[in-house]
Structures are given as C-alpha cells and as structure tokens.
Design an enzyme around this catalytic site. Structure first.
Site, PDB file in Angstrom:
ATOM      1  N   LEU B  67       0.831  -1.204   0.000  1.00 30.82           N
ATOM      2  CA  LEU B  67       0.000   0.000   0.000  1.00 30.82           C
ATOM      3  C   LEU B  67       0.866   1.254   0.000  1.00 30.82           C
ATOM      4  CD1 LEU B  67      -2.544  -1.337   2.635  1.00 30.82           C
ATOM      5  CD2 LEU B  67      -2.617  -1.541   0.142  1.00 30.82           C
ATOM      6  N   ARG B  68       2.165   1.079   0.257  1.00 29.95           N
ATOM      7  CA  ARG B  68       3.171   2.157   0.195  1.00 29.95           C
ATOM      8  C   ARG B  68       3.069   3.167   1.321  1.00 29.95           C
ATOM      9  NH1 ARG B  68       6.390  -0.807  -2.865  1.00 29.95           N
ATOM     10  NH2 ARG B  68       5.867  -0.871  -5.069  1.00 29.95           N
ATOM     11  N   HIS B 183       9.419 -15.573   1.664  1.00 25.90           N
ATOM     12  CA  HIS B 183       9.797 -15.318   0.270  1.00 25.90           C
ATOM     13  C   HIS B 183      10.967 -16.244  -0.001  1.00 25.90           C
ATOM     14  CE1 HIS B 183      11.270 -13.441  -3.323  1.00 25.90           C
ATOM     15  NE2 HIS B 183      12.356 -12.984  -2.735  1.00 25.90           N
ATOM     16  N   ASP B 309       0.051  -9.580  -5.842  1.00 24.84           N
ATOM     17  CA  ASP B 309       1.404  -9.065  -5.620  1.00 24.84           C
ATOM     18  C   ASP B 309       1.463  -7.600  -6.044  1.00 24.84           C
ATOM     19  OD1 ASP B 309       4.004  -8.948  -4.821  1.00 24.84           O
ATOM     20  OD2 ASP B 309       4.829  -9.858  -6.632  1.00 24.84           O
ATOM     21  N   HIS B 313       3.673   1.813  -8.480  1.00 20.28           N
ATOM     22  CA  HIS B 313       4.843   2.689  -8.599  1.00 20.28           C
ATOM     23  C   HIS B 313       4.463   4.005  -9.250  1.00 20.28           C
ATOM     24  CE1 HIS B 313       7.968  -0.079  -7.387  1.00 20.28           C
ATOM     25  NE2 HIS B 313       7.564  -0.998  -8.244  1.00 20.28           N
TER      26      HIS B 313
END
Lengths: 327, 430
Positions: B67-68, B183, B309, B313
């Site tokens: 969500l930044r 990961h 995922d 940006h």
C-alpha cells in the site's frame, strides 16, 4: 528478437545501431562495405569527409572507456561532426539526475546522435525509445548485452583476412563468454553472415545458460575447440572473476585456456588471432602469440575507426544518399 | 448511523467454502449475513440489490498488496489503494511489513489500521516483521505484534542472516502460533539478478536468477519448518519444481501452504524480450514450463491462493534501463478479472478460481472472511460476468499505473462491493 523494429527505419535503412541481433545480412554487409570505402586503399589512411558537417554527436559514457570512446571521437571528427564527450559517472549521476533528465537536457542542446556506454544491459534500447525522431543512438556497450560496433570491426577484420565467404570459416571465441557483451554481438554477427562453424571455448563457470540457443557449439577443451579453426578470438578475463569463485586463479586458467604457440598449432596454419583488448598478457595469451605474425590485434583498433564512421554515417543518412558516402 | 439491512436477490451465489453454487438470495443485517436462501421471518430490507444475471461471491482477499503507506506515499496511499481494491471486488488486503518504518512495532500497525478505517473501503490486515527493521538478525517482538493484530510474521523480501536465525525465528513464531510468510529466495544465488536465468537472460545480457535460488530456499525452509513445527506459507512461488516440493510436503502433512502471483500465470521470461520494465518482477517471471507447473499447482490445490502481488509505482520508477527499474506491477484493479480469465481459458473451474482468492487466502491468514455462511461478516462482491472492460491508466483506480496487462480485454465487471454489510463500492451504471 524484436530489435530490428527499433533499429531500422521504415525504408530498411539503419536508424539506431543497438545490437547486431535482429539486423539483416544485407545491413551488416552494407556496414562492412561502407567501412571499406572509408578505410582507404592502405590500412593506415582514413579519409576525412564532410558527411556529418553541422551535426552534433555526444559521447555519453556512463562507464570508463578509453579505446572505444577515442575511436568514436576520431570517427566522428573524420566525418566532420562536432563532438561532445560527456562522462556521466562524474557529473549528473552523482547529482541524482535521472538518465532521462540527462538525455532531455542534452537533447535540448540540439544533439543529432548519442553514442552510449552504460553498465546496465538495455540502456541503449531505453535511450533509443526516448529520443526525438531525428536523433540516432549507437550502442558503445551496455552491460553484458551488446557491443555491436566492436563486433562489426571484428567482422571487418575477418573479412579482410579471410575474404567475404564466411560460410567456409570456423571461428572459435575463447574465454569469459558469460560476462562478455562483445562475444554476444560477435555470435549474432557471425551467424548473420552465415559463418560455417561458430564455437565458444570456456569452463562451464564462464558460459551463460542456454548459450547454444544463440547458434554456437560449446567446447570446454581449448585444443578441441581450436582444431582447424580459421579465426580465434580471445576475450579479456577480468581479474574479479577469481573473487566470484568462477575460477581458481590465473595460473590454471592460463594452463587450460591461455593461447600459446603450441596450442595454436592445432588450428589451421593460416589462423588469424584476434582480441578486443586490452590484453592480459600471460593470462589470455602468451606475448609471443599476441605480438606474433598471426595476430591482427592492432589492425582491429585501426579498423574500428572506419567501421564506426560507417555506422555513424549510415544512421545519419537521411540528408544524403548512399552515393555520397561511397564517393 | 446503524448499518442498513440489505437483500441481494436473484443472483448466482458462489460460495466455495460452503460448496454452494446456486440461485440464492442473501440477507444482511448489522453487518452480518443473516440468511442464505429464504429470508428470516419478518426481515425488512432497507436496500434491495437486484443481482439478476450476476454472480454473488465472497469479497476477495488479496494476500500480498503493498500500500506504500507509511513511507512511500508518492507511489500510493492506503486511501487510494483501499478504494481501488473495493472497486476490484476486494474486501481484505494483506500488507507485508516492508513499509517505512517497518511494521515491527504496534504503533505502525495502529497507524495503518487508523488510516484504513478513515477510508472505509477495503479492510487492511498486516504481517508483522519477523526481525527488527527486517535486519535478518534480531527477533521482533512477535507477541506484541500479534496482540496489536498482526495476522502473521514475515521478513518480506529481505533475507535472514543465517539458517540459525531462521530456526530461532521459526521457533519463536511457533510459540505464539504465528504463521511465518516466506519469500523463497537464496540471496547468494539470486544475487543482483533481475530476471529468470535462461536463454533470454543470456541473450539480453541481464543478470539472471537461477531456478535453484527458489528451490534451494524452499528445501531449506521446509527442513526448518519440519524441525520447528511452525506453520508456514510460501509467498509467490515461481517454479514448477518448488510447487512440486510444496505439494509433496503437504502430502506428508507438513503444515505449509503456498500461493502464486497472477502475473506468473499469464506471462513468462519471454515477455522481457524488449527490455520492457513492466515485465520486471522479483521473484521473476519464469519459463513457460514453470507457468504450466504453477497452473497445475493452482488446479490441484497445492497452491491454495492467488494474489495480485500489488506493487504500485510512480511513473519514473519504470523509466530507466531494465536493471535500474523497480520491480513489480500494480495489480488490484485486475485481480478479479484475471482470476475469471483463468476460468475462461479452462485452467480452473469457476468455484475453484473463486476459492483461490477468497476462502484459500482466508485459511492461510486464519481470518474469518472469504465465505458467505450465516453469521459471517457480510463481505460480498456482486459482479456482472458478461461485461468486459479494457485495462488502462484511465480505468485503473490504483495510484500506480504500472502494469504489463495494459490494453488487455478483461472479463467480469464489479457492480457492488460490500464490506461488513456496507456498500463500499457501487458502479454508477450498474
């Protein structure tokens, strides 16, 4: 590969020179023929011509280079262009300016051509996608991807030494293929010119995965790889490869893959030995080979100027005809 | 204002968790489902939603959405992304801990929850950091993070310093019954790679990430999962071999699950051919065989969830030579449609496809959503399966417009999204 689309104009002429891959045999042959016309009758004389008078060419180097940058500069000057050398590692990049900003700023100064070298593969393509329609881009080396003018000067050298029929030639490329943009561009060019047998020779740590898909035969034994070879191209071995556990050391590398007179005797008697430089004497090859009668390493440098003149003039061809170039 | 009572009538109700696929009405009161089928006696709806010709499915749960916020609000905000999620039929987003600051204290969780509540769109759940600052060396205060509401712990894309640290982190997480989200990447092998190591990385001269970067990590992690008994989840597997390793472990009753990211089901390394930055992903797009293996794993259930995922940006992040671009794609807007497209292309049956984005991720996160049983929170997506739309910058609500699916014709259009019985998205023309 789809690079032909961006490299070639609608009428088939060269616009950018980013990679030998995706071009046609005709275009590569045109580069060689044009270079021949610039090289002149004797090897050492290169004519100065006014083909690019009034054009501004920027050497945009993001990675250190002496030889390549110098030969591009000489080539541009012999075409009567104005040349600007910009070493970006020392300027904008440090100030945090993005590559695209650097490019836009230079374009605002009415530049006609960018000669680009960068550590990231794909940089020349990226720049070519973002320049104004009249601007051409020449790739002077991007990461491990391509170094097409080096490959073309190597093809030029081979043609001078062996004649135009590549079909009967066996060419062995020896050394660090994995990290070499030169090797990749050579392989594509050799295959486009229908070379009979393209071989690569290296230990498995220096061969990238699926290299056979580029159209080469893989050898791990130098003697086998050299058998009946017409041309041997030795690649430079970077010292840092020893740190990355790719090789145990220079000693064993030289023992196995270093080119000596003795090993060279397995190749054809008239074999031509090449190296894109700079040479690590005693690592890739014995000095006696490097300086010996079969070596054309210095001629390669000389031819580099004519080949780069050819590529630059072809990419800037819009305002004059092919006849002007060959005149 | 009390939540209105709602009746959704005439739709095809698909609720994989309860094995329902039938024309059934749903009634909602006080934020919860009060009936499936005939309404309760005396039920009076404040709002009637006609779902004739439409699907009524549980609201989607996206296992991995960046969500930044906090830290990179120039890329996206919780507000922008929770709204985009709602428009995409997603009612729960799970955000990994690699925000700035990292989610390694209850305060960061509180901040995220507070922002999400202000938005009143999709709900946000979060994974806490496995190590402090994701430094890979010092354990985080996992019990505190769990009390603050973290649904699991993860070191996001950051490596752990050693297998010793990994062992202890797993043991400590297992103490509190926390699921560890992994990961799978051996960073020694992936190093500075930016695409799958194969014939195309050789051709393009781009540093490759070998298949073994994933399989070595999965093998090591599985051994430590068995050693410690921790419950673990592999995020976004990319290789056929890793999927088979996880399938085998599940067969052997190892407490492990795995998911796949949508782009890896449609794209492969070959799409990188022109150095297109929209195809730059970490973990990377793999081969077509790997893609087939992922689809097979999704079909068999070895991969029990499908995630976007989501990595929004700003435009500049993709405007550079390939290795210098930031990896990842904005995926919230297209998650539902690309899931439905798998059905269209005969890779999955419709109920299975829906399960992978609803009950599947709910089970992994151990949260009480993703199904339409009576008494459950009314998280519901109503969609028109016949409608299509085109994905482009204008149709995307996420602040990030970076997607490799630009221009694709997308099946299925969300009409309404309900979360906790509230309409959080309503398409004007529906």
């Amino acid at each position: 590969m789809n690079t032909a689309g961006i490299q070639v104009r609608a009428d088939g002429r060269l616009r950018h020179f980013l990679s030998t891959e995706g071009l046609t045999r005709e275009l590569l042959t045109e580069v060689l023929d044009t270079a021949e016309s610039f090289a002149g009758v004797t090897e050492q004389t290169v004519k100065k011509v006014p083909l690019l008078r009034g054009k501004t060419i920027v050497n945009l180097f993001f990675e250190a280079s002496t030889r390549t940058r110098t030969t591009f500069e000489l080539a541009a000057k012999r075409l009567s262009a104005d040349v600007l050398n910009i070493n970006v590692t020392a300027s904008s990049a440090v100030k945090g300016e993005t590559l695209l900003d650097t490019l836009r700023n230079l374009q605002a100064m009415h530049v006609d051509m960018f000669i680009v070298r960068h550590t990231d593969s794909g940089t020349a393509h990226f720049i070519a996608r973002h320049v104004q329609p009249h601007v051409s881009v020449i790739n002077a080396g991007d990461g491990r991807h391509a170094h097409p003018t080096q490959a073309m000067l190597d093809m030029f050298t081979i043609r001078r030494e062996k004649g135009a029929d590549f079909g009967r030639l066996t060419v062995a490329i020896v050394g660090d293929i994995a990290h070499s943009r030169v090797a990749r561009s050579q392989i594509h060019a050799l295959n486009l010119l229908n070379t009979g047998d393209v071989r690569i020779v290296a230990p498995r740590t220096l061969i990238p995965s699926h290299i056979e898909s580029l159209g080469v035969r893989v050898f791990h034994d130098l003697r086998e790889g050299l058998r009946d070879a017409d041309v041997v191209i030795m690649l430079r071995l970077q010292r840092e490869r020893m740190l990355g556990a790719l090789l145990p050391g220079e000693h064993e590398y030289y023992q196995l893959y270093g080119l000596t007179e003795e090993k060279l005797s397995i190749a054809r008697p008239d074999v031509t030995v090449m190296h894109p430089g700079p040479i690590n004497r005693g690592v890739e090859m014995d000095s006696r080979v490097a300086d010996g009668p079969r070596s054309v390493i210095l001629q390669q440098v000389t031819y580099g100027i004519a080949v780069r003149m050819a590529v630059m003039s072809m990419a800037m061809q819009e305002n004059h005809t092919a006849q002007d170039i060959h005149a | 204002m009390p939540d209105p009572s709602i009746r959704i009538s005439g739709g095809r109700l698909i609720d994989p968790a309860n094995r329902i696929d039938d024309l059934l009405d749903v009634c909602i009161a006080e934020g919860r489902i009060v009936s499936v089928g005939a309404p309760p006696d005396g039920f009076r709806a404040d709002i009637e939603l006609d779902a004739g010709g439409r699907y009524v499915i549980p609201g989607l749960i996206d296992l991995n959405a960046r969500l930044r916020e906090p830290g990179e609000e120039f890329k996206a905000t919780i507000d922008s992304e929770c709204r985009a999620a709602a428009a995409g039929g997603i009612t729960t987003l799970c955000c990994p801990p690699d925000t700035d600051p990292v989610i390694d204290t209850p305060a960061v969780i509180e901040l995220i929850r507070h922002r999400a509540q202000q938005t009143s769109a999709a709900r946000v759940v979060a994974l806490g950091a496995l190590t402090r600052g994701l430094d890979g060396e010092r354990l985080s205060e996992m019990a505190a993070l769990q009390r603050a509401g973290c649904v699991g712990v993860s070191n996001a894309l950051k490596p752990l310093a050693s297998t010793y640290i990994e062992r202890r982190a797993f043991e400590y997480a297992a103490t509190f019954g926390l699921t560890v989200f992994l990961h799978a990447a051996d960073t020694d092998l992936s190093a500075n790679g930016c695409m799958h190591e194969g014939h195309l990385s050789t051709r393009l001269g781009l540093p490759g990430i070998p298949e073994a970067a994933e399989t070595v990590a999965v093998a090591r992690d599985l051994a430590l999962i068995q050693q410690t008994g921790v419950r673990a989840h592999f995020c976004r597997l990319t290789t056929q071999r890793a999927v088979r390793m996880v399938a085998r472990a599940r067969f052997d009753d190892v407490p492990v699950s795995a998911d796949v990211a949508i782009p890896n089901l449609y794209l492969s390394e070959l799409d990188t051919i022109d150095f297109g930055a929209d195809y730059h992903f970490i973990p990377p797009l793999r081969t077509q065989e790997d893609r087939d293996g992922l689809l097979e794993g999704l079909h068999s259930g070895a991969l029990s969830a499908l995630c976007s995922d989501h990595q929004p940006h700003e435009a500049d992040a993709k405007l550079a030579p390939f290795p210098a671009t930031e990896p990842g794609a904005s995926g919230l807007d297209s998650l539902l449609s690309l899931t439905l497209k798998l059905v269209e292309e005969n890779h999955l049956l419709l109920p299975d496809a829906i399960a992978r984005v609803t009950s599947g991720p709910a089970a992994i996160l151990n949260i009480p959503y993703g199904e339409l049983g009576v008494g459950r929170a009314a998280d519901i997506c109503i969609l028109d399966p016949a409608a299509t739309w085109r994905l482009d910058a204008d149709s995307m609500l996420s602040q990030g417009k970076n997607t490799p699916f630009r221009g694709w014709e997308m099946p299925g259009r969300v009409c309404y999204t309900l979360r906790d019985g509230r309409i959080i998205f309503n398409r004007d023309d529906s």
